[in-house]
Design a protein around this motif. Structure first.
Motif, short mmCIF file in Angstrom:
data_model
loop_
_atom_site.label_atom_id
_atom_site.label_comp_id
_atom_site.label_asym_id
_atom_site.label_seq_id
_atom_site.Cartn_x
_atom_site.Cartn_y
_atom_site.Cartn_z
N ARG A 30 -20.32 -2.76 17.92
CA ARG A 30 -19.15 -2.99 18.46
C ARG A 30 -19.08 -4.35 19.45
O ARG A 30 -18.39 -4.22 20.54
CB ARG A 30 -19.15 -1.65 19.75
N VAL A 31 -19.49 -5.24 18.79
CA VAL A 31 -19.30 -6.55 19.13
C VAL A 31 -17.89 -7.09 18.83
O VAL A 31 -17.53 -6.61 17.61
CB VAL A 31 -20.31 -7.80 18.75
N PRO A 32 -17.08 -7.53 19.56
CA PRO A 32 -15.52 -7.89 19.45
C PRO A 32 -15.50 -8.54 18.06
O PRO A 32 -16.43 -9.54 17.88
CB PRO A 32 -14.94 -8.42 20.67
N MET A 69 -17.49 -13.00 14.62
CA MET A 69 -16.95 -14.09 13.66
C MET A 69 -17.53 -15.54 14.26
O MET A 69 -18.19 -16.34 13.40
CB MET A 69 -15.72 -14.24 13.16
N LEU A 70 -17.31 -15.74 15.55
CA LEU A 70 -17.70 -17.05 16.14
C LEU A 70 -19.29 -17.24 16.27
O LEU A 70 -19.87 -18.19 15.89
CB LEU A 70 -17.07 -17.07 17.71
N MET A 105 -8.42 -16.27 15.57
CA MET A 105 -8.20 -17.58 14.64
C MET A 105 -9.69 -18.52 14.65
O MET A 105 -9.96 -19.17 13.50
CB MET A 105 -7.12 -18.25 14.78
N LEU A 106 -9.93 -18.80 15.93
CA LEU A 106 -11.13 -19.65 16.05
C LEU A 106 -12.16 -19.18 15.40
O LEU A 106 -12.97 -19.61 14.69
CB LEU A 106 -11.26 -20.02 17.77
N GLY A 107 -12.64 -17.83 15.92
CA GLY A 107 -13.57 -17.22 15.33
C GLY A 107 -13.60 -17.14 13.84
O GLY A 107 -14.59 -17.41 12.97
N ALA A 108 -12.74 -16.98 13.06
CA ALA A 108 -12.41 -16.84 11.52
C ALA A 108 -12.79 -18.54 10.85
O ALA A 108 -13.00 -18.62 9.92
CB ALA A 108 -10.88 -16.22 11.16
N GLU A 109 -12.03 -19.18 11.75
CA GLU A 109 -12.21 -20.63 11.17
C GLU A 109 -13.84 -20.99 11.31
O GLU A 109 -14.22 -21.85 10.49
CB GLU A 109 -11.40 -21.67 12.25
N MET A 120 -11.78 -2.15 3.82
CA MET A 120 -11.82 -3.00 4.84
C MET A 120 -11.02 -2.45 5.97
O MET A 120 -11.16 -2.42 7.11
CB MET A 120 -11.81 -4.45 4.67
N GLY A 121 -9.78 -2.18 5.49
CA GLY A 121 -8.65 -1.62 6.24
C GLY A 121 -8.88 -0.42 7.11
O GLY A 121 -8.52 0.00 8.19
N CYS A 122 -10.02 0.31 6.50
CA CYS A 122 -10.46 1.52 7.11
C CYS A 122 -11.26 1.33 8.42
O CYS A 122 -11.48 2.20 9.19
CB CYS A 122 -11.19 2.38 6.13
N VAL A 123 -11.88 0.17 8.40
CA VAL A 123 -12.95 -0.16 9.63
C VAL A 123 -12.47 -1.58 10.47
O VAL A 123 -13.28 -1.59 11.31
CB VAL A 123 -14.10 -0.38 9.01
N MET A 124 -11.54 -2.07 9.89
CA MET A 124 -11.15 -3.30 10.68
C MET A 124 -9.67 -3.58 11.13
O MET A 124 -8.67 -2.90 10.19
CB MET A 124 -11.43 -4.73 9.50
N ASP A 125 -9.45 -4.17 12.03
CA ASP A 125 -7.84 -4.45 12.13
C ASP A 125 -7.28 -5.50 11.28
O ASP A 125 -8.10 -6.14 10.77
CB ASP A 125 -7.61 -5.03 13.79
#
Length: 439
Positions: free
Chosen positions: A21-23, A28-29, A289-293, A333-338
């Protein structure tokens, strides 16, 4: 450790953080920074963080995001959802299941000025659920129709997710919006057909309401013409080159602000709430966006996307098989991620693969078509068990309806979605027709 192995280890670490449950943005960051440091060392990491963060968020084109978010906030506080629902109910309410169909129609229209799935579902739920409960609609049909209707918010333009996809793949925002219009209309019609099929089998689930008078229909039209005008001005003006996407978003936000003041009674406290909501949502988007980048920078350092793309291109697999595999992965992935986190994480990996395959279209058409498909499949994830974020939001508003019944209520809409995805895959012209006509 090879590049592919390092990339897979990074994915495993990311999933592990999400599992506790880490955001998603923080996960990602953290994974991206740690992986980049292990691959390249401290000095390159600090240099990248110093320059890339500023470069990414000082880009003028990103200002379109908070403006479209602000437009949605004003639309919500202006009471536009009520006007749109009343208009749809005036024309559809007398049919069996008509109020559920009106919910779909109202959600589609509200999504055209809101652009957020969760906001569309929550706002329409406040309006539609009490009305359907008053007429004795079943909990499954009422919550299912509101949850499914909310998914139209991220497909029907203007959509923040379409903006993000266009920015990531260097496509025209206006063309992405135009490409989404026919699939969005098909989605709304498909949902209405699903409701008609459901109430045919279970007539007691959606009894007909009173027939609206001609005066009531005219009043409903008068209440919604200004909303339609804003939508047309934003989309047509952007595509015709009258103004840039950022200017279009600003005009849309100003137009909805005027409507919120004149018709919704927006006052100082409401204005502050809109600005605070915009700030919170925009900050959340930019942090993701920053985490994904950062995570994608780590993957690029390991050359995982390039190696994977080359391996798939050289594998001899048919382009359609590769596409189906990617879409199936999106569905899982859509079942578990936004939806936003999922696209920001995966598009930089998948779009070079799709661009390198031959689907019988030009590169731009292929990427636009894939973008619409990706958003549609992500949209399906919003009502797919076990997460189905829209279902959880609506079920929280209808506390008397068991969660199992709400998920049972979205099954007809999921069947409609699967059929629609198949049509979009087999007939790319559904997405590209308007783009080619208007080019």
């Amino acid at each position: 450790m090879t590049g592919i192995a390092a990339g897979l280890a990074g994915f495993a670490a990311l999933l592990a953080l999400m599992a506790v449950r880490v955001p998603i943005a923080v996960a990602m960051l953290a994974t991206g920074i740690t992986g980049y440091w292990l691959v390249n060392g401290t000095v390159p990491l600090l240099a990248y963080l110093k320059t890339n963060t500023y470069y990414q968020f000082s880009t003028y084109s990103l200002s379109v995001i908070p403006l479209f978010v602000l437009m949605g906030e004003f639309a919500t506080h202006a009471g536009m959802s009520r006007a749109l629902y009343r208009a749809a109910a005036a024309f559809l309410g007398q049919r069996r299941g008509g109020l559920a169909m009106a919910t779909i129609g109202g959600s589609a229209a509200f999504g055209a000025i809101c652009g957020s799935s969760l906001a569309t579902a929550a706002t329409m739920g406040q309006v539609a659920l009490p009305e359907m409960r008053r007429y004795g609609y079943s909990g499954a049909l009422s919550t299912g129709s509101v949850a499914a209707g909310g998914t139209l918010g991220i497909l029907i333009p203007p959509s923040v997710i379409l903006v993000l996809y266009a920015l990531m793949t260097e496509q025209s925002i206006a063309k992405m919006f135009v490409a989404a219009m026919i699939p969005g209309i098909i989605a709304a019609l498909g949902y209405m057909l699903a409701i008609a099929w459901f109430v045919r089998r279970h007539p007691e689930a959606g009894p007909a309401a009173e027939k609206a008078t001609r005066a009531e229909k005219l009043t409903a039209i008068r209440e919604t013409w200004s909303i339609a005008l804003i939508f047309l001005l934003v989309i047509v003006g952007m595509y015709r080159g009258w103004f840039t996407p950022t200017e279009a978003a600003a005009i849309g936000a100003f137009g909805t602000f005027v409507l919120a003041v004149l018709h919704g009674g927006l006052r100082w406290n409401g204005l502050v709430a809109c600005l605070q909501g915009t700030a919170r949502t925009s900050a959340m988007i930019f942090l993701i966006m920053l985490g994904a980048e950062m995570f994608n920078a780590f993957l690029s350092a390991t050359q995982t996307p390039m190696l994977a793309a080359q391996a798939i291109v050289d594998s001899g697999l048919s382009p359609m098989l590769v596409l189906l595999a990617i879409l199936f992965l999106y569905l899982l992935m859509g079942c578990v991620m936004d939806s936003m986190s999922m696209l920001l994480l995966t598009v930089p990996i998948f779009y070079p693969i799709i661009a390198g395959l031959d689907f019988g279209m030009g590169r731009e058409d292929t990427l636009i078509w894939f973008g619409i498909l990706a958003v549609v499949v992500v949209e399906v994830g919003l009502i797919t068990p076990p997460v189905g974020m829209n279902v959880f939001v609506i079920n929280g508003m209808a506390k008397d309806v068991p969660m199992v019944e709400s998920f049972r209520g979205v099954l007809p809409f999921l069947i409609s979605d699967i059929i629609r995805i198949g049509l979009l895959i087999l007939i790319p012209g559904i997405s590209l027709f308007l783009v080619r006509i208007l080019s």
